[in-house]
Design a protein around this motif. Sequence first.
Motif, short mmCIF file in Angstrom:
data_model
loop_
_atom_site.label_atom_id
_atom_site.label_comp_id
_atom_site.label_asym_id
_atom_site.label_seq_id
_atom_site.Cartn_x
_atom_site.Cartn_y
_atom_site.Cartn_z
N ALA A 1 0.83 -1.21 0.00
CA ALA A 1 0.00 0.00 0.00
C ALA A 1 0.86 1.26 0.00
CB ALA A 1 -0.92 -0.01 1.22
N ARG B 1 1.02 -17.09 -10.26
CA ARG B 1 -0.39 -17.32 -10.56
C ARG B 1 -0.59 -18.04 -11.89
NH1 ARG B 1 -0.42 -12.19 -8.23
NH2 ARG B 1 -0.61 -11.08 -10.19
N ALA C 1 -6.17 -1.70 3.81
CA ALA C 1 -5.36 -0.51 3.60
C ALA C 1 -4.86 -0.45 2.16
CB ALA C 1 -4.18 -0.51 4.56
N ALA C 2 -4.42 -1.60 1.65
CA ALA C 2 -3.92 -1.64 0.29
C ALA C 2 -5.02 -1.22 -0.68
CB ALA C 2 -3.45 -3.05 -0.03
N VAL D 1 -5.60 2.84 -0.31
CA VAL D 1 -4.59 3.83 -0.62
C VAL D 1 -4.14 3.79 -2.07
CG1 VAL D 1 -2.26 4.57 -0.03
CG2 VAL D 1 -3.82 3.83 1.77
N ARG D 2 -4.08 2.59 -2.62
CA ARG D 2 -3.53 2.46 -3.96
C ARG D 2 -4.34 3.23 -4.99
NH1 ARG D 2 1.06 -0.67 -5.32
NH2 ARG D 2 0.37 0.01 -7.34
N ALA D 3 -3.64 3.84 -5.91
CA ALA D 3 -4.33 4.39 -7.07
C ALA D 3 -4.79 3.21 -7.94
CB ALA D 3 -3.38 5.27 -7.85
N SER E 1 -2.89 -5.79 -10.07
CA SER E 1 -2.06 -6.98 -10.03
C SER E 1 -1.60 -7.26 -8.60
CB SER E 1 -0.87 -6.78 -10.96
OG SER E 1 0.12 -7.72 -10.70
N ASP E 2 -1.25 -6.20 -7.87
CA ASP E 2 -0.82 -6.38 -6.49
C ASP E 2 -1.94 -6.93 -5.63
OD1 ASP E 2 1.71 -5.64 -6.87
OD2 ASP E 2 1.66 -3.85 -5.61
N GLN F 1 -4.50 -8.60 -6.61
CA GLN F 1 -4.71 -9.98 -7.00
C GLN F 1 -3.66 -10.86 -6.33
OE1 GLN F 1 -4.70 -10.21 -11.26
NE2 GLN F 1 -5.24 -12.37 -11.26
#
Lengths: 407, 407
Positions: free
Chosen positions: A309, A364, B196-197, B200-202, B209-210, B212
């Motif tokens: 994050a 994956r 949180a991820a 916050v992430r755009a 991908s993260d 996932q």
Amino acid sequence: MRRPDQQTTTRPTPDAAPGTPPDAPPAEATGVGAHPPEPGTQGLAEATGPGAQRLADATGPRTRSLADATGAARPPDPTGSRPTGDLTTEAVLAPYLRGQAAEFLRSLRLHHEHSAPAESGGRDAAAATRALRRSARRISGCLHTFRAALDPLWADQLRAELAWLSGILAREHAYAGRLTRLVEALHQLSGPALPAARGVRAAGDSAASDLQGRAALGVGAARAGALLERRLTLARTRSHSAALQALGSSRFHAVADAVALLASDVPLAPGPAGRTAEALMEPAEHAEQRLLTAVAALPPDDTEPYNEAQDAAWHQTRLLLRLHRYAHEVVLGAADPALTGAGHALDLHRDAVEAAGAAAAAARTPRIAPATAYALGVLHADQRHEVEAARAVFRETWPYAAALSTP
Amino acid sequence: MRRPDQQTTTRPTPDAAPGTPPDAPPAEATGVGAHPPEPGTQGLAEATGPGAQRLADATGPRTRSLADATGAARPPDPTGSRPTGDLTTEAVLAPYLRGQAAEFLRSLRLHHEHSAPAESGGRDAAAATRALRRSARRISGCLHTFRAALDPLWADQLRAELAWLSGILAREHAYAGRLTRLVEALHQLSGPALPAARGVRAAGDSAASDLQGRAALGVGAARAGALLERRLTLARTRSHSAALQALGSSRFHAVADAVALLASDVPLAPGPAGRTAEALMEPAEHAEQRLLTAVAALPPDDTEPYNEAQDAAWHQTRLLLRLHRYAHEVVLGAADPALTGAGHALDLHRDAVEAAGAAAAAARTPRIAPATAYALGVLHADQRHEVEAARAVFRETWPYAAALSTP
């Protein structure tokens, strides 16, 4: 120690050579330049449509966010001194942009020469591509930072097109680098340590188990390496084709035409207001202030590597450091050497983040063997630890301690 | 700063209270004692056969290696001073051993009381087992270090039997601790960071991908946790049965009888030679010297976590530090507080090494899903990084800088 309200490093001191046209800025020596822009910059550029020139509103949300990200007030000028040299846009910014545009066109010519089918110089073509990206980034950064001193609509449009181009050209290089990084990491964790482990360990249950584990990791690592090689080579080949296609497109020719115009004539802002020294200094100081604010807002060190994050804030800092660097080049003729280490750490951070993501993505793949997945898990964790290490190096090398210690 | 040729920390200064019987040594407060001895110690003891008392040649190769591991000369006594208190074996060592033997018997009684089927106090039984191991380790350590001051054949035999007992009793506790450690690590890398991820992430390719990847890691981590729980709980249950069986065996009753004899009568070395103060000081200084030599010989920091070949040297250092600690307790009445941090780091090191091994072993389970293997790979790498971190902490907390900087 430096506080944000101290005098900016961008404002030239009287003894600094003011505004020599930086035909060959030394910045590339740090290795910072040889990296692609973020994927986000490119999506914006595509929204403007191919070949469209001087489109109004070509700037997308990310472009604006760079300008609006910090509400921090610019530092007051504590000395009241004015730079002694001729720091107008015409004397400094225009020559810089003309120089970079000429560099862009020279690289493009080199690329065409080395990309001929009869030519064996794939390496020369790659070097030409890197030089092309290098100029494109600098032009684009200046158009962003010094937008107010230039014709803003023209600047926004050209910048978006340059971002599209940089994004396309960067990918092949990025995939190649990622593969190298991951394969080297796999070698480190499976290869040469095996004989030593066999020799030194005392016999016994746990030693045998470790050796078995190491051997299993070896098999998995070999398969993981083959899988990564397959995936990233495919991606790289596709990027190569996409780059060649882009360089032959009418959209690219429009960009090249715009840069060719820039090489002879820089469209400055109308009226005399944009032609004072402040028209250069204020944007440059603003770029620095945004960098300082972003660094101060970085999340504190929590030594927990699975904090994806937080990656975005670090990537953003890397972009702001790059913008500050180019502005510094314009105003002072060279990049700030105090930030070389920090910039390098942010590049390593970006590489490790993307390598960790590539390992996770490869895991994956359907129907892979558990041993392969296990090795990819080890690899992912290692790269996330490298992310953490790069952040630590940044904190160590960041020269302005006070800005970083702000919570 | 301390050089090996400086005066030993074990030799008491005149103002130290000499030889008060340490009925309740404060060492356990550091958490160091609650850990099993190495598997190697136990194999030796089994070679002596059940119930055999005062067998000649009961010491196996590992027992000897502790005594012969270092050829380092003992430090000369630079002051020539003799301790002021009564530091003979009869005044110091014998009371210490009698006190630990009484402690052993008290813990054994408590264990029998809390192990009755009607009793609900499984926790009390576990506490009694820890206290039993604690005394067993101290008696065993003294028999090793002060062997020359005691009846050596008796000492070797009882020590081997105590090592067998400690090894059996330690395993249940070790498996439980390992499971806790691994499950907590899995939680850290899959659980709470997810929301949180997401926040916050755009948005974008790499963020998706993260996420996932994080979700895939979550599934794999849950399965890996279940697999580890199954494996380690099974191992723990087996160890519990083995411990109960051992405590009911005739071999154990022979050990208990020997310790009961020790509680009233300590078999000292024949003749007057073993009863001087030097009979205590020299072995204690020797134990310290072996520790210093082992620490100086530790491999240099190479920040490469997959160096399982070096684990053995660190485990050996941990054992030597423990022996030094017990000798310090005998001579000075308490463990050396300067080594508390270093000892704790070595315990963490051992825990991380074994947890990494458990993750690797679980990954070799046939027919596990790739996602499970991937999570186990991440876990393994994390634990190896913890190994590296524990080594760094040891280097930081080790109080004698000179000995460590020796290459």
